[in-house]
Design an enzyme around this catalytic site. Structure first.
Site, PDB file in Angstrom:
ATOM      1  N   SER A   1       0.832  -1.201   0.000  1.00 47.09           N
ATOM      2  CA  SER A   1       0.000   0.000   0.000  1.00 47.09           C
ATOM      3  C   SER A   1       0.865   1.249   0.000  1.00 47.09           C
ATOM      4  CB  SER A   1      -0.938   0.001   1.211  1.00 47.09           C
ATOM      5  OG  SER A   1      -0.186  -0.037   2.384  1.00 47.09           O
TER       6      SER A   1
ATOM      7  N   ASN B   1      -6.149   5.521  -0.098  1.00 48.39           N
ATOM      8  CA  ASN B   1      -5.391   5.960   1.067  1.00 48.39           C
ATOM      9  C   ASN B   1      -4.952   7.409   0.919  1.00 48.39           C
ATOM     10  OD1 ASN B   1      -5.728   3.544   2.296  1.00 48.39           O
ATOM     11  ND2 ASN B   1      -3.732   2.717   1.759  1.00 48.39           N
TER      12      ASN B   1
ATOM     13  N   HIS C   1      -4.343  -4.210  -4.820  1.00 50.86           N
ATOM     14  CA  HIS C   1      -4.362  -3.634  -3.468  1.00 50.86           C
ATOM     15  C   HIS C   1      -5.746  -3.762  -2.835  1.00 50.86           C
ATOM     16  CE1 HIS C   1      -4.253   0.035  -0.680  1.00 50.86           C
ATOM     17  NE2 HIS C   1      -3.647  -0.960  -0.090  1.00 50.86           N
TER      18      HIS C   1
ATOM     19  N   GLU D   1      -7.868  -1.872  -5.691  1.00 48.50           N
ATOM     20  CA  GLU D   1      -7.139  -1.028  -6.643  1.00 48.50           C
ATOM     21  C   GLU D   1      -6.165  -1.901  -7.437  1.00 48.50           C
ATOM     22  OE1 GLU D   1      -6.915   3.304  -4.378  1.00 48.50           O
ATOM     23  OE2 GLU D   1      -5.642   1.688  -3.641  1.00 48.50           O
TER      24      GLU D   1
END
Ligand code: COA
Length: 633
Positions: free
Chosen positions: A408, A479, A429, A441
């Protein structure tokens, strides 16, 4: 007819088969319903011995009303006409004096189930894809074509309201058990069984007396309980449809036409429009999985931590054979225990749960690498360790297999330097908790092989998640947008606003969880690290530093911004929410989304909205962060 095919057997039995032209799924467009009306007209003139309705599509029975047509409902008249069309037609079907039956194989949703409910018999085909439900509430509307009248009559109001208010679906066996289906049979005998049942003259199962009372004189009691239950999950100002469903059932016997003001208020609400938008955004994400014919059977996951272990379990749940690698069996044991719970909870059948568990194979030596179609690395975030792993993996993998990292925070461009074919590394992800979060993702590094990215998207669809292609930039999309939002929330704590008030402000805005509770859930140490990486050098908030220094890391240590007990935060009452606080808190998030779209991290604003909704739970009724901002201006 364009969409229906009619066959009359010598015996007088008529089969009506729906195969909507040029469409992957059967949807009840105005044209499809118009043709069905013609069929009923014909059968009035030449009454059949019985009518069996089925689908000509392999994928399923009927996926509901045609959602495309919802986008054209720009006047109240059009909304009412849409409701009237199906309500009247299905009432007519329910009243014909020959026996009727629907064969339900695959999805049978919304208007599809309402059509089936108007038949005398409902025959469910027992196979994994069969699911029945009234998911209209998820589009911000109600099942106005007879669902609110007939489902409670078939299964009782408690089960019916639960299905209508949550949109959840049930399979063939459950439908039989609940009385929704008259029979559940395997596919090979479905036609024979349908023939027998429709000609049987068999009376329909009668609803038990108590259920009839609850669906009659005691409706008000049930409705009041249901309203309380809904209020715990959805605020009426955000989601008016579930409240309307309860009212139309309780006060108008399921007939929305008796409450035209409710039709106008719901069908033309911004919530309904935005939820329809979210449906189409979801379709766009699904479409990324259709660009490649890649199909995985075996998956190898390295690293049995929370993410690796849960990814492996999810893939096994979705039918793959999965090898899970870590240094020892002991290290894998917590992951296997969690997997066992997931299988029990999701599959609800000990035999199926056992089979899923058998598909999840601990593999200390990594023997699975050579057979895997997808290899997912989920070890700790360290460039050198990952590089060493990739170097060892590459020569052992099948040539066409996907090599993926779940990192990440690290740049794929740095991780892949050791590979013979660096262009094959892709990011897949996942979000925590893996079983709950629909988005994944798919990270494309510079110069990556587009075919690999497409194959990764196809794999993500195969395990029933939604793929979002993103470029390899720190934090990708999700994120990266959460970081300034969380930092802003903690800055508000530093400014003296209580965590409870901040969380309440965002719950009232429509977020599924307040930002401070989210930070506690993610872990304050993780928030600190992510903040350092993503906040471009800004000082971490005082409230965060102090707590981390004292080892108060949130839910996992029992103390963070809140004190946690039994997995729940102890919250004091929220203070009065200062006006404008929610907008102030959400602004950094929206700004960041816009920057990321401008930088090309995600291809366009709609996809960014989709990613933020499915990756963070951002209030779906707003249509997504950028859509929300555009509507404000
Ligand atoms: N109206 C219009 N189009 C629909 C539709 C509907 N109710 N349901 C599905 N479709 C279309 C999809 O847009 C897609 O079109 P495409 O081939 O042009 O991409 C196609 O049918 C296949 O759907 P897709 O979602 O890709 O297939 P799937 O197997 O993943 O899922 C369903 C199938 C039916 C489960 C899913 O599409 C769904 O949930 N549909 C909506 C159901 C619903 O809410 N019905 C109530 C309407 S009131």
């Amino acid at each position: 007819m364009k969409h229906w095919q009619l066959q009359r057997e010598d015996s007088g039995l008529v089969w009506a088969t729906l195969d909507k032209q040029d469409a992957a799924a059967n949807a009840l467009s105005a044209e499809v319903l118009g043709e069905f009306k013609e069929i009923l007209d014909q059968l009035d003139v030449y009454p059949p011995k019985a009518l069996i309705i089925r689908s000509g599509k392999a994928a399923g029975f009927i996926a509901g009303a045609d959602i495309e047509e919802f986008t054209q409902l720009d006047t109240a008249d059009k909304g009412r006409a849409l409701v009237e069309r199906g309500w009247t037609l299905f009432n007519r079907l329910a009243a014909v004096n020959y026996p009727t039956l629907a064969i339900i194989r695959g999805h049978c949703l919304g208007g599809g189930l309402e059509l089936a409910l108007a038949c005398r018999y409902l025959l469910a085909v027992d196979e994994p894809g069969t699911k029945m439900g009234l998911p209209e509430v998820m589009l911000g509307i109600f099942p106005g074509w007879g669902g609110m009248l007939r489902l409670p009559q078939r299964v009782g109001p408690a089960v019916a309201l639960d299905m209508m208010l949550t949109g959840k679906t049930i399979d063939a066996k459950r439908a039989k058990r609940l009385g929704l289906a008259d029979e559940a049979v395997p596919p090979r005998v479905m036609e024979q069984a349908a023939r027998q049942l429709v000609l049987s003259g068999q009376a329909r199962r009668k609803l038990p007396l108590l259920q009839r009372l609850l669906n009659g004189p005691f409706k008000a009691v049930v409705a009041s309980g249901a309203r309380k239950q809904v209020a715990r999950k959805a605020r009426p100002e955000h989601y008016p449809a579930p409240y309307a469903i309860i009212d139309i059932w309780a006060k108008h016997n399921g007939n929305a036409l008796a409450a035209p003001e409710l039709i106008d208020g719901i069908i033309n609400s911004s919530t309904a429009r935005n939820l329809v938008r979210v449906f189409f955004l979801q379709e766009r994400l699904k479409a990324f999985g259709k660009e490649s014919s890649f199909k995985a059977e075996r998956v190898h996951v390295i690293g049995a931590g929370v993410m690796g272990g849960d990814i492996a379990a999810w893939c096994a749940l979705r039918g793959m054979t999965v090898t899970l690698q870590d240094q020892s069996l002991e290290r894998m044991s917590p992951a296997l225990q969690r997997a066992g719970k997931l299988f029990d909870h999701r599959l609800r059948d000990p035999l199926l749960a056992r089979a899923a568990f058998d598909r999840l194979i601990p593999d200390v030596n990594g023997d699975g690498v050579a057979h895997a179609d997808v290899v997912i690395e989920a070890i700790f975030e360290d460039v050198a360790a990952k590089q060493a792993l990739f170097k060892a993996l590459e020569p052992r993998m099948k040539p066409g297999a996907i090599l993926a990292t779940n990192t990440s925070s690290l740049k794929l461009e740095d991780l892949r330097t050791v590979l013979q074919k660096p262009e094959r590394l892709v990011g897949i992800h996942f979000f925590n908790p893996v079983a709950m979060m629909p988005l994944v993702e798919v990270v494309e590094a510079k110069g990556a092989d587009p075919a690999v990215v497409q194959a990764a998207c196809a794999f993500v669809r195969q395990i029933d998640k939604l793929p979002l292609p993103v470029k390899s930039e720190p934090g990708f999309l999700v994120n990266a947008v959460l970081a300034p939002y969380m930092l802003g929330a903690m800055a508000a704590v530093d400014a003296g606003i209580s965590p409870e008030t901040i969380d309440e402000a965002m719950l009232a805005f429509g977020m599924p969880m307040g930002p401070i509770e989210l930070i506690d859930t993610v872990g304050l140490d993780i928030a600190l690290a992510a903040g350092k990486q993503l906040a471009s050098g800004a000082e971490p908030p005082r409230c965060l530093l102090e707590r981390v220094k004292q080892g108060q890391l949130g839910k996992k240590t029992g103390q963070g911004f809140y004190t946690w007990a039994d997995g729940k935060p102890g919250k004091a009452g929220a203070g009065a929410v200062p006006s404008g606080l929610a907008l102030q808190l959400v602004t950094p998030l929206i700004n960041r989304v816009e920057q990321l779209v401008a930088a090309g991290v995600v291809a366009d604003a709609d996809l960014a909205d989709a990613g933020v909704i499915f990756g963070t739970g951002f209030a779906p009724f707003t249509g997504g962060p950028i859509h929300f901002r555009n509507k404000q201006h």
